[in-house]
Design an enzyme around this catalytic site. Structure first.
Site, PDB file in Angstrom:
ATOM      1  N   CYS A  84      43.251   9.923  77.709  1.00  0.00           N
ATOM      2  CA  CYS A  84      44.459  10.599  78.192  1.00  0.00           C
ATOM      3  C   CYS A  84      44.428  12.038  77.695  1.00  0.00           C
ATOM      4  O   CYS A  84      44.902  12.345  76.603  1.00  0.00           O
ATOM      5  CB  CYS A  84      45.704   9.871  77.691  1.00  0.00           C
ATOM      6  SG  CYS A  84      47.245  10.606  78.267  1.00  0.00           S
ATOM      7  N   SER A  85      43.855  12.914  78.490  1.00  0.00           N
ATOM      8  CA  SER A  85      43.665  14.295  78.036  1.00  0.00           C
ATOM      9  C   SER A  85      44.995  15.031  77.862  1.00  0.00           C
ATOM     10  O   SER A  85      45.078  15.996  77.119  1.00  0.00           O
ATOM     11  CB  SER A  85      42.759  15.054  79.008  1.00  0.00           C
ATOM     12  OG  SER A  85      43.301  15.030  80.310  1.00  0.00           O
TER      13      SER A  85
END
Length: 299
Positions: A84-85
């Site tokens: 989950c950048s």
């Protein structure tokens, strides 16, 4: 447009919201220096947002055994495990703001061994928590230079599970990759691909030749599916109008999913650098015909 790819901007609380929600948004801004997209989306449910912010504040900013910069680094590790950048970028910035060492952000290999030792339990908690045994806990508490105290480990595990869950919220609500208000740089979020174990596709996957080629492949596949469906539905006596309606709905749903073939080379290095054994992912807890695996039960 707006903080969510799934929720119309007009439904997101804006100016003129009720006083209790307005105060929560002000508190969020004062506390974090921003009102991020997660907060804006969660503002649709003010009571939940209130509990969420109290939890966030207790975990990240109130007294506890772990120093603030390590709390944010653990949040980075947890979010990176689900790739989950959005959350990784958010907490990289927070990590630096509370005095974290910038060298640690080059990757997990640059962090102290004590933090690296969390990698195994982080991996299991994220994807197959039923495989955790008391030996995993004992290994972290074992006396030594890089050992964890029980209080530290409890806080670390709560942070890991909290951010594993929050990554799911980010993906499930389509938190927009557009930069958040008050941030120097935008943080992106990538929707997970159903073809992999929690392996999201790139935010810019639809740009560039690789993305275009993949999208063309999807369109060709959809045309073939349409022909097959039409022949099947004709046999069932479905009208042409209903066939078109069904197909358009399926096409829209399918095109929302980015093909997995362009996933690997485009994942951001600032996420994967915090992940060891990225191929490790979810597998069914039990399979038909197999002996049930051992479980860790807590009453």
């Amino acid at each position: 447009k707006g903080p969510s790819a799934f929720i119309p901007l007009g439904e997101i609380p804006q100016e003129g919201v009720e006083s209790s929600l307005r105060q929560q948004l002000i508190d969020a801004f004062v506390s974090a220096g921003r009102v991020d997209n997660i907060t804006m989306v969660m503002g649709l449910h003010p009571q939940y947002l209130s509990s969420f912010w109290k939890t966030q504040c207790l975990l990240l900013r109130m007294d506890g055994p772990l120093p603030y910069h390590k709390r944010h680094y653990i949040a980075i590790m947890a979010a990176a495990r689900h790739q989950c950048s959005y959350l990784v970028g958010l907490h990289m910035e927070e990590f630096l703001q509370v005095g974290g060492n910038p060298a640690w952000l080059q990757g997990l290999h640059c962090a102290p061994k004590k933090l690296r030792n969390l990698n195994e339990i982080n991996k299991l908690l994220a994807h197959r928590p039923w495989l955790i045994t008391k030996e995993h806990i004992e290994a972290l508490l074992k006396p030594g230079e890089d050992s964890w105290s029980l209080a530290e480990l409890v806080q670390a595990l709560v942070l890991l599970t909290h951010y594993h869950s929050l990554a799911s919220f980010v993906f499930g609500c389509g938190i927009h990759p557009k930069k958040d208000p008050g941030q120097a740089g935008g943080h992106s979020c990538k929707a997970p691909s159903p073809h992999s174990d929690s392996s999201p596709a790139s935010d810019d996957s639809e740009g560039g030749s690789g993305g275009k080629d993949a999208m063309r492949e999807v369109e060709v596949l959809m045309e073939k599916m349409k022909l097959l469906q039409e022949s099947q539905l004709e046999e069932e006596g479905i009208t042409q109008e209903e066939m078109e309606t069904r197909f358009e709905l399926e096409k829209m749903e399918s095109l929302l999913v980015t093909p997995s073939g362009i996933r690997d080379h485009s994942l951001r290095s600032n996420v994967l650098c915090f992940v060891e054994d990225p191929e490790f992912g979810y597998k069914d807890f039990t399979r038909r015909g197999e002996q049930a695996p051992p479980t860790f039960r807590a009453q």
